[in-house]
Design an enzyme around this catalytic site. Sequence first.
Site, PDB file in Angstrom:
ATOM      1  N   SER A 228      -5.207  12.313  -2.831  1.00 49.22           N
ATOM      2  CA  SER A 228      -4.978  10.804  -3.282  1.00 49.22           C
ATOM      3  C   SER A 228      -5.170  10.581  -4.630  1.00 49.22           C
ATOM      4  O   SER A 228      -5.612  11.074  -5.264  1.00 49.22           O
ATOM      5  CB  SER A 228      -6.270  10.120  -2.241  1.00 49.22           C
ATOM      6  OG  SER A 228      -6.770   8.760  -2.719  1.00 49.22           O
TER       7      SER A 228
ATOM      8  N   CYS B 245       0.772  -1.098   0.141  1.00 49.38           N
ATOM      9  CA  CYS B 245       0.080   0.120   0.042  1.00 49.38           C
ATOM     10  C   CYS B 245       0.721   1.384   0.135  1.00 49.38           C
ATOM     11  O   CYS B 245       1.875   1.316   0.621  1.00 49.38           O
ATOM     12  CB  CYS B 245      -0.975   0.066   1.343  1.00 49.38           C
ATOM     13  SG  CYS B 245      -2.472  -1.054   1.057  1.00 49.38           S
ATOM     14  N   ASP B 246       0.380   2.291  -0.592  1.00 50.71           N
ATOM     15  CA  ASP B 246       0.731   3.780  -0.470  1.00 50.71           C
ATOM     16  C   ASP B 246       2.107   3.872  -0.505  1.00 50.71           C
ATOM     17  O   ASP B 246       3.160   3.584  -1.082  1.00 50.71           O
ATOM     18  CB  ASP B 246      -0.380   4.292   0.184  1.00 50.71           C
ATOM     19  CG  ASP B 246      -1.717   4.547  -0.334  1.00 50.71           C
ATOM     20  OD1 ASP B 246      -2.042   3.517  -1.159  1.00 50.71           O
ATOM     21  OD2 ASP B 246      -2.498   5.217  -0.105  1.00 50.71           O
TER      22      ASP B 246
ATOM     23  N   CYS C 155      -6.695  -1.224  -3.193  1.00 50.10           N
ATOM     24  CA  CYS C 155      -8.035  -0.703  -3.803  1.00 50.10           C
ATOM     25  C   CYS C 155      -7.622  -0.508  -5.498  1.00 50.10           C
ATOM     26  O   CYS C 155      -6.766   0.069  -5.699  1.00 50.10           O
ATOM     27  CB  CYS C 155      -8.687   0.670  -3.215  1.00 50.10           C
ATOM     28  SG  CYS C 155      -8.800   0.686  -1.366  1.00 50.10           S
TER      29      CYS C 155
ATOM     30  N   GLU D  64      -2.976  14.547   2.471  1.00 52.86           N
ATOM     31  CA  GLU D  64      -3.796  14.268   1.538  1.00 52.86           C
ATOM     32  C   GLU D  64      -5.214  14.933   1.846  1.00 52.86           C
ATOM     33  O   GLU D  64      -5.680  14.850   2.766  1.00 52.86           O
ATOM     34  CB  GLU D  64      -4.086  12.785   1.128  1.00 52.86           C
ATOM     35  CG  GLU D  64      -2.853  12.174   0.630  1.00 52.86           C
ATOM     36  CD  GLU D  64      -3.180  10.801   0.257  1.00 52.86           C
ATOM     37  OE1 GLU D  64      -4.337  10.257   0.565  1.00 52.86           O
ATOM     38  OE2 GLU D  64      -2.291  10.064  -0.728  1.00 52.86           O
TER      39      GLU D  64
END
Length: 556
Positions: free
Chosen positions: A462, A119-120, A187, A436
Amino acid sequence: MGTEFWNGADAAHRRVMMKAAGYSDADIRNKPHIGVPNSYMAGSPGTAHLRQIAEAVKEGIWAAGGIPVEFGIPATCGNIANGVEELKYEQVGRDIVAMSIEFVSKVHNFDGLAMVASCDNIIAGCYLGAMRLDIPSIVITGGSMQPGQHCGETVVEADLDAKRFSGASEEELMEMEENVCPSFGACPSMGTANTMQMIGEVINMVLPGTSTIPATDNLKLRKAREAGMYAVEIAKKKLKPSDIITEKILLNSIMFDMAVAGSTNAVLHILSYAYELGIKLTLEDFEKYAKEIKCINAVVPSGPYTVVDFHYAGGVLNVMKMLEEKLFIDEPSLYGCSWSNILKDVKPLENEVIHSLENPLFEEPGLKILRGNLSPNGAIVRPTAVYDEVKYIKGKAKVYECDRDAFDAIQKGDIIPGDIIVIRYEGCKGAPGMKELMLSIDALIGKGLHKSVGLISDARFSGFNFGAIVGHVSPEAYDGGNIALVENGDEIVIDIPNGEISMSVSDEELKIRREKWVRPALKEGKGCLNIYAKMCRPAEEGGAMQPWDLDAKYSK
């Protein structure tokens, strides 16, 4: 190999610790030690499945004659903090992850790393940590989740965010909640998580063809085992990140990001990687390729498809094949051979998800740099996620000092079509942490204002977000950038086609305002956010805690 670290009388105290942890003497003494940083965390679908993937990686390491040493690294889910002040920790988390990997790896003297992340900023931090250590390294991604199905339509998490600000009841939201995220994995839109998983292949940190394998596909486990085996091979060969992540490889990643309309956060990460490796890369490189590379990827928010669709449409290798004439294909790959050797066996597969350069999805790049008196050092927008109605917008400024204040104004109806929202003091130092702005952006979408209102900020966005939103404005407000001098009612122009972001205020008036401006106190007086604010580079240099001398790094 570092076998001398584990052999001889002087190493007895080291061996006994490893033996007490269950490793045999022969393994300790003779096999390459491969660290397995695992970002498993039970509270996120992007990380909750990583234990099984890490086990497959370790099986591969054992099978190839290595000794795996698993350890945990920090992991979060940015969506948990969506809407609250703590979201500003996420960017700082990238550097904390890198430092965590550096700390453990230095103490335990690993011969190589096989990192497990999804993730991210977590996966971005793994790449950064590998480059800082400069030991043989590979990253195994967790893949993307399957999209949900709700009322006969395909939905992703971002659809829930839009719905919750549109006046939906809790009961309506509950019904969607049960269906929107049906599996483990990141996601499945072009958010930061999937963008950075994909870019891992391009920058030689992830095995080609594997980054976007969906979390639900058992090929993910087979390839994880293969990656574990390969981690031992590159450790034996001493193939370091600095050997295979060249300036041209990073330029390839910029071209790739333009083509797929990746998250704007990728700019921060790519710049930080260059700086870590002593490679001179600037926003001008992004500007150059924005003129050459158009978006060819129809994944949300630039199109209707998901990353799962992207994978089965050919994935990263298909995009690179489409870009082959532009890329530096004579550069090395993770396999040691040139990228030309890999791409010669890839058949181009033009389809509805991945287009060709000759038939792009958009007649513009997936990322663009804007400049003007509001952001002389550069600001960033994703043109493919901006509606035609607001690609050029001139309006009156409505100024807010934080994301929450702007959100409250949107909810109260203070924002009307034609307005341009200015959110400042949310940058690297101002937030601190470069927050964000999912809260205010989601509210604009929920209120149906995303086709008539502009928003500019020194914060970031984001990868899920869309609309006329311009971020990374630099210099940021805390550093005295002109965004700190904007007043309510000032006329602002956002001109995406011509790359401009400016306010109609004379230099004389700006000088008067600057003389009155007072730098506010840091919002955080202690902890990692305070440290970050004092040690980070500006956004146009990647925003990482890399305070070492710039000229010394570039003189390598």
